[in-house]
Design a protein around this motif. Structure first.
Motif, mmCIF file in Angstrom:
data_model
loop_
_atom_site.group_PDB
_atom_site.id
_atom_site.type_symbol
_atom_site.label_atom_id
_atom_site.label_comp_id
_atom_site.label_asym_id
_atom_site.label_seq_id
_atom_site.Cartn_x
_atom_site.Cartn_y
_atom_site.Cartn_z
ATOM 1 N N UNK A 212 58.832 111.899 -17.290
ATOM 2 C CA UNK A 212 60.117 112.425 -17.758
ATOM 3 C C UNK A 212 61.224 111.394 -17.524
ATOM 4 N N UNK B 156 60.934 108.265 -17.376
ATOM 5 C CA UNK B 156 60.767 107.150 -18.309
ATOM 6 C C UNK B 156 61.441 107.458 -19.636
ATOM 7 N N UNK B 157 61.306 108.714 -20.068
ATOM 8 C CA UNK B 157 61.905 109.104 -21.353
ATOM 9 C C UNK B 157 63.411 109.229 -21.232
ATOM 10 N N UNK B 158 63.897 109.749 -20.121
ATOM 11 C CA UNK B 158 65.326 110.042 -20.014
ATOM 12 C C UNK B 158 66.145 108.841 -19.581
ATOM 13 N N UNK C 49 66.174 102.435 -20.416
ATOM 14 C CA UNK C 49 64.719 102.282 -20.559
ATOM 15 C C UNK C 49 64.168 101.197 -19.633
ATOM 16 N N UNK C 50 64.415 101.374 -18.342
ATOM 17 C CA UNK C 50 63.963 100.331 -17.424
ATOM 18 C C UNK C 50 62.776 100.785 -16.585
ATOM 19 N N UNK C 51 62.200 101.943 -16.890
ATOM 20 C CA UNK C 51 61.061 102.437 -16.111
ATOM 21 C C UNK C 51 59.809 102.348 -16.978
ATOM 22 N N UNK C 52 58.708 101.939 -16.365
ATOM 23 C CA UNK C 52 57.444 101.916 -17.090
ATOM 24 C C UNK C 52 56.391 102.591 -16.228
#
Lengths: 198, 228, 415, 204
Positions: A67, A69-71, A75-78
């Motif tokens: 979640x 990652x989407x929010x 967009x810095x989470x993988x």
């Protein structure tokens, strides 16, 4: 009188200069590396992942639901989800992240990942001394670097962490009660597939 | 303050031949707008500004909106003459047949103006101007001569949307550099492929990064600066 | 073996003459257009000097422009005869990015518009979305919003005056005083929201976290000490002869031009036009508080300075009332979802009185999770419309002061 | 040639200070790094806050912020570099006298940060010129800038005058100036300076 205003201003600065020898109020400089300002409890810099217990991978609360990652606005989470499952804090079988990267060269410290996380797994750290000369290596944090213990979380955000703990304990009690209630029912009806209620 | 219908009536009374249409706003804010025809737009705007009862002396906001071409599918009942053999005799019978028709509603660019009154402290009155299409008929009349507030904002709309304001005294790009060719706020703008190291790419970003790497690999080592 | 290009001898005109000729042509054409359309503009000064006209590009790297802003100035001697602002050096596509992400995800981006006043930006955006989706805000949240907005106004105006003085050549001292107070307010922000500058605090239908009593006590102490700071600041500046000479009569703006050009905020009120959205729109709960709107007389730099100082004093009054009256209660509208927020189709224009002027957000929803159109009405940029009118005829050194008095932040001008 | 540390301390107690040319040189370099007064966006405000009374960057020898690139040693790229601004930033860097250092302050200067997906935002200033220290954060706290400044000083301290470890400005083969990009019809040209920007491939 011409020049009165200037003299008035100069008197003001003189007052402040002389005052800085006697009054803490007027001497505002913080001698940074030796002397530090107290870090505010709500302070946030970059996210970290909370784990319970002593083993970082075993106790990780994150269930790789993706979640955050989407929010995440920039967009810095993988995240990569695991294939197998491990038990989480209430003993329920859950996925875990095999990969959890945060690129802190992009992160804008907005805390939206923390707000949307339903599992209390990601929280904001207060460490800010992260300057490095290695852009490609030093600024990409993997799941091991991100994992911090619950004790650490308590040490930086005591109030918030106790609230979270209370909430999680409550959930755990509820889950156990539910499991207890489910156990006799499951025993009464043996043909039901085992563990199906989970 | 007057309602939109009253303003429309007032405009039609004051400016003969003015084309005004009400564009309803279904949202809770209820800010309906007035769509103006091109010919009388400046006259209408002048009336709105100078009319003592409305006195919309303050133009707050000018912006552009890009409405893409819409493909509309509708089912139409069509009567058709069909030759049929009924009871061994060939007859021409009229029959109703369902047919799906597709047509493209041309998109347009839109300039939106928000007017308020500083003298009478009311507002907003929303004006809209629409272009013919999105490619060659992109002119609308400029209102800069009436409200200086529109000067930079219309330039910005020109820069980012490509609406040409006829009568604007100084219509140049404002945010992007001179010599830039695109209008980046349009919905169909394609960004230049300036690949960035994306360690956390997913979704669209990942697709773009992959497309770039595929392109770089196809071009070979020469252009693959990012591939190294 | 010279690599220098030789100048052809046939060029009879020197470049300065050529420039002057070109310029006078363009100015005559502009004046012609103005007369034709009845623009209200001050008369254009035609170049008369024999020395020719010099074109100076002030910026984008210039110590006294507030960031990366460029002014193409034509000067005749010391006198400015033409000035064209050039924007876009900090155009970072806020609107395009916002149209591609969810409503909530744009909230931290609004912090970075006018990076001095992140909380008022948050409020303006939250207000526009609340108008778009018809959300009600609980009372306590409204009080918190007012408190934070007024604290933001104080720190913005203090810093703006400091930067104005910095531009004027008072290097350091007034800015240090301003930043000393600003740091105290930023500490408050950090304790509540977690960040010094980029607070990302307000949500659609309320606020993110509740204020504690300890925080309110701290805020009360800070507000109680604020009049003393303003007195000190004024003793330092207001009657200073150098400041008066540099500011009075410089960059005067007529009220009718200001209204026509859409100027808002302290700049508009310095010309004497009484238009403050806190009184006009009654957004939030501002009609519960007693406060006055300071108005200027001449519309010059000094009036703008004074209006800002007086607005700090009025903000302190509002804060005193709000901190006394703040009720207990919820801080979020329970019906509003954090994730998966989709307003019904429609559009809304929400605006508030930000420290720099009217900050508006225009949103069009098509029912999706992203706004179809997201537009920011930047007060700083529109206030710059009259920059040329204010600067014409003044010395180059005054241009810097006039720009400083407009109080722009480039993050908002270019977005 | 290094001096035995213990011997050095021992001699210092006796009132004899021993140093090497290298140490003296690096000491001089690191103790008076003058930054350029050059702000781009939000981070510039935190940079100004760092120079103000409370944090006081002057305690580290960064006494004055010079408005001219000719008088500055350190460029703090504080804020988002847009494509419209990038040529000017590179030109300013080229105009600085050697030795020169660059701190990329904040997410935007490092990689484009939150605005990375924007069409007019340069995705990291290190595409065009070498960066010595990166500070993550959006914006970094003033203390973080001071810490980055100390990191830079440590880096200067570790420089050798000759041989492999020598810095770029002592290497006659290393370039001191970099190509200034030109604004093109759709994008900057070139999109990055070859050799300055070694990008690792991330395969997913």
């Amino acid at each position: 009188m011409l020049g009165e205003g200037i003299l008035k201003g100069l008197a003001q600065t003189a007052k402040n200069f002389a005052g800085s020898y006697v009054s803490e109020e007027r001497l505002t400089t913080v001698q940074y590396p030796e002397e530090r300002l107290p870090v505010a409890e709500a302070s946030r810099v970059f996210p970290f992942l909370v784990f319970d217990g002593s083993e970082w991978l075993g106790g990780m609360r994150c269930v790789a639901c993706q979640i955050c990652e989407k929010e995440c606005p920039p967009k810095c989470i993988y995240i990569e989800k695991s294939k197998d499952k491990k038990p989480d804090y209430v003993g329920k079988q859950q996925f875990y992240p095999v990969r959890f990267d945060i690129d802190i060269s992009v992160c804008m410290s907005c805390q939206i990942c923390v707000e949307v996380c339903p599992f209390e797994a990601i929280k904001m750290d207060t460490a800010f001394e992260l300057a490095t000369d290695d852009r490609f290596g030093g600024l990409l944090l993997d799941r091991q670097q991100l994992a911090k213990s619950n004790e650490y979380y308590h040490s930086i955000h005591p109030t918030e962490a106790s609230e979270v703990d209370a909430r999680l304990d409550e959930e755990k009690v509820k889950a156990e009660a539910k499991a207890k209630a489910a156990a006799p029912a499951a025993a009464a009806k043996p043909p039901a597939p085992a563990g199906g209620k989970d | 303050m007057k309602t939109v219908e009253e303003i429309k009536a007032a405009i039609e009374a004051a400016v003969p031949g003015a084309k005004v249409e009400i564009v309803p706003n279904p949202g809770p804010s209820g800010e309906h707008s007035l769509l103006l025809g091109h010919e009388q737009a400046v006259e209408v705007a002048r009336f709105l500004r100078d009319d003592p009862e409305l006195a919309l002396d303050y133009l707050s906001n000018v912006t552009g909106v890009d409405w893409l071409d819409k493909e509309v599918t509708e089912k139409v009942k069509v009567k058709r003459q069909v030759t049929k053999t009924v009871d061994g005799v060939e007859q021409t019978v009229e029959e109703t047949v369902d047919e799906t028709r597709k047509h493209v509603e041309p998109g347009y660019l839109e300039a939106v103006y928000h007017l308020f009154s500083m003298a009478r402290k009311h507002g907003p009155v929303v004006l809209r101007l629409r272009t013919g299409n999105r490619t060659d008929q992109v002119e609308v009349p400029s209102l800069t001569m009436l409200w200086r507030a529109a000067e930079f904002q219309e330039r910005e709309v020109f820069d980012l949307y490509g609406i040409v304001f006829k009568g604007h005294p100084d219509l140049r790009r404002i945010l992007m550099w001179e010599g830039f060719k695109d209008h980046p706020m349009r919905k169909d703008y394609v960004e230049p492929d300036d690949y960035e190291y994306e360690p956390t790419a997913h979704d669209q970003v990942l697709k773009r990064a992959q497309a770039h790497q595929a392109q770089a690999a196809a071009m070979g080592q020469e252009g693959a600066g990012a591939g190294q | 073996m010279s690599t220098f290009e030789t100048i052809p001898e046939s060029t009879s005109q020197t470049s300065a003459e050529h420039l002057a000729e070109r310029l006078s042509k363009s100015i005559t054409a502009a004046a012609e257009a103005d007369r034709r359309e009845g623009w209200n503009r001050p008369p254009v000064f035609l170049p008369e000097s024999e020395n020719g006209v010099l074109e100076v590009a002030m910026g984008p790297h210039h110590p006294s422009t507030h960031g990366v802003f460029r002014m193409d100035v034509s000067v005749d001697g010391e006198r400015v005869i033409r000035l064209k602002p050039v924007f876009g050096y900090l155009h970072r596509n806020h609107e395009k990015i916002a149209e591609g992400t969810a409503y909530l995800a744009s909230m931290p981006y609004t912090d970075r518009l006018d990076y001095f006043c992140s909380l008022t930006n948050n409020w303006a955006y939250a207000l526009a979305v609340e108008k778009l989706a018809g959300i009600q805000v609980p009372e306590r949240a409204e009080y918190i919003r007012v408190i934070l907005a007024e604290l933001t106004r104080i720190q913005n105006h203090a810093a703006a005056v400091g930067f104005l003085l910095q531009d004027m050549g008072a290097s350091g001292t007034p800015l240090m005083y301003a930043f000393r107070e600003r740091e105290k307010i930023l500490d408050l922000f950090e304790q509540l929201t977690g960040s010094r500058m980029m607070c990302n605090y307000m949500r659609f239908g309320g606020c993110r976290v509740d204020v504690t009593d300890a925080w309110l006590d701290r805020a009360r102490r800070l507000v109680a000490g604020m009049p003393q700071f303003v007195d000190e600041f004024e003793a330092l500046l207001t009657t200073n002869e150098i400041l008066m000479v540099r500011c009075q009569g410089i960059g005067a703006l007529k009220p009718d031009l200001a209204v026509n050009a859409g100027v808002t905020g302290p700049m508009l009120r310095a010309t004497g036009v009484n238009y403050d959205l806190r009184k006009v729109d009654h957004y939030g709960i501002y009609d519960r508080f007693k406060f006055r709107i300071p108005l200027g007389d001449h519309g010059d730099v000094y009036d703008r300075y004074m209006v800002r100082i007086l607005e700090i004093r009025e903000a302190v009054h509002i804060l005193e009332q709000a901190l006394k009256e703040i009720p207990a209660g919820p801080i979020m509208d329970p019906k509003t979802k954090l994730r998966g927020f989709r307003p019904k189709p429609g559009e809304a224009y929400g605006r508030i009185e930000a420290p720099k002027g009217e900050l508006g957000f225009y949103l069009i929803s098509d029912g999706g999770s992203n706004p179809y159109r997201y537009r920011v009405r930047p007060p700083s940029m529109i206030n710059l419309t009259v920059l040329e009118d204010m600067c014409l005829g003044h010395n180059v050194a005054d241009v810097v002061v006039i720009l400083g008095s407009v109080d722009i932040v480039l993050g908002e001008v270019d977005r | 040639m290094a001096i035995d540390q213990e011997l050095k301390i021992e001699m210092g107690k006796q009132g004899v200070f021993v140093t090497t040319i290298q140490e003296l040189y690096n000491w001089g370099r690191r103790s008076s790094v003058w930054p350029m007064q050059f702000g781009l966006a939000c981070c510039a405000i935190e940079m100004i806050a760092t120079t103000m009374a409370r944090y006081d960057l002057a305690r580290f020898g960064a006494e004055v912020f010079r408005p001219s690139p000719r008088q500055a040693d350190l460029m703090i790229v504080a804020g988002t570099v847009t494509k419209k601004m990038a040529p000017q930033v590179v030109r300013l860097y080229n105009q600085m006298a050697e030795p020169k250092y660059v701190i990329a302050m904040g997410a935007c200067a490092i990689s484009g940060g939150p605005f990375k997906q924007g069409y007019n935002v340069l995705k990291g200033i290190d595409r065009y010129m070498p960066v010595d220290v990166h500070i993550p954060g959006c914006p970094p706290r003033p203390e973080a800038l001071i810490q980055a400044f100390m990191t830079l000083q440590k880096k200067i301290d570790s420089h050798h005058l000759t041989g492999e470890g020598r810095p770029r400005y002592l290497d006659p083969d290393a370039p001191g100036e970099f190509k200034v990009p030109e604004p093109g019809e759709h994008d900057l040209e070139p999109a990055s300076n070859q050799g300055v920007w070694p990008v690792p491939v991330v395969i997913r």
